[in-house]
Design an enzyme around this catalytic site. Sequence first.
Site, short mmCIF file in Angstrom:
data_model
loop_
_atom_site.label_atom_id
_atom_site.label_comp_id
_atom_site.label_asym_id
_atom_site.label_seq_id
_atom_site.Cartn_x
_atom_site.Cartn_y
_atom_site.Cartn_z
N LYS A 54 23.34 -19.85 22.95
CA LYS A 54 23.79 -18.96 23.76
C LYS A 54 23.04 -18.75 25.20
O LYS A 54 23.33 -18.80 25.94
CB LYS A 54 23.30 -17.65 23.04
N GLN A 98 19.53 -11.31 17.23
CA GLN A 98 20.27 -12.11 16.25
C GLN A 98 20.21 -11.64 14.95
O GLN A 98 19.11 -11.54 14.49
CB GLN A 98 19.71 -13.74 16.64
N ASP A 121 26.79 -7.11 21.87
CA ASP A 121 27.61 -7.44 20.79
C ASP A 121 28.51 -6.72 19.93
O ASP A 121 29.26 -6.71 19.20
CB ASP A 121 26.60 -7.83 19.38
#
Length: 297
Positions: A54, A98, A121
């Site tokens: 990422k 994460q 997200d």
Amino acid sequence: MSADVIDGKAFAGRVREKVAAHVAQMKADHNITPGLAVVLVGEDPASQVYVRSKGKQTVEAGMNSYEHKLDADTSEEVLLAMIDKLNADPAVHGILVQLPLPSHLDEDLVINRIAPEKDVDGFHISNVGLLGTGQKSMVPCTPLGCLLMLRDYHGSLSGMNAVVIGRSNIVGKPMAQLLLNDSCTVTIAHSRTKNLADVVRGADIVVAAVGRPEMVPGDWIKKGASVIDVGINRIEGEGGKTKLVGDVDYESCASVAGAITPVPGGVGPMTIACLLANTVTACCRINGLPESEDFSS
Ligand code: NDP
């Protein structure tokens, strides 16, 4: 084999190019560089790989990447304080924690601490509610990637019968909501669904997000249907080597489907591309700039 192969790797490359072009334009016109902060707690090897990837792709797209690595035994208090700091930081437009988090940390509490407008997200309860009511929201990256590929292939999805297999909060439910917002007739199947084969046989679009290797055989697929395989499963292949397969049996499904995504090289690459796209979208919204139509839901 008759199905068109939807090349997620190539499509993700095009999304990343559009993201980079948009970023360059924002820098030139407004002197703004989108920034993505990724927080990793602990040393889960798979998470470390994702976070590295990422960060690398964020920088390649011309954006700023901020990586925050915390020890596995970090307290909830410390993690929440870090999120508060990132929420207040004007250089940070996207925040991603994460998952999974170590078991002593409350994932819902942590995710809902992220400012909704920076929640790239799309897991914050406000964004879930906005998506559910058809309003502008941050959309989870994997289902957004699936939607963009389907739109690219079909144009309009209006009136199509879609079956989503899987009802998780990160894939199945938002996927179903996105397809509904695009005027599909949507069925969500799960582990208690009766006659799953017959349910799937009625679908023009099948999205499989189950986590069971090659579970969907070709004789469940309507001729000409589009099959989007979200599953990532590691199985033992020839000579004991690990092999990556999806949730659908690729060979048999490809022989009846009209279009299909491979594993690897289908949905997977789209997820990070959509994370980059969401970061640009968040940056535009925060700064009151026009968003790109290319990667909006
Ligand atoms: P979850 O385990 O959270 O959800 C799986 C879903 O599948 C559940 O809703 C479950 O039903 C359903 N299910 C399980 N068994 C069956 C069955 N026999 N028949 C029908 N439905 C069943 O998984 P995720 O949604 O997180 O992920 C799904 C897959 O997608 C995994 O392989 C994962 O690795 C992959 N993935 C890929 C991503 C990418 O970037 N390509 C990103 C995220 C996930 P129930 O609710 O009843 O238990």
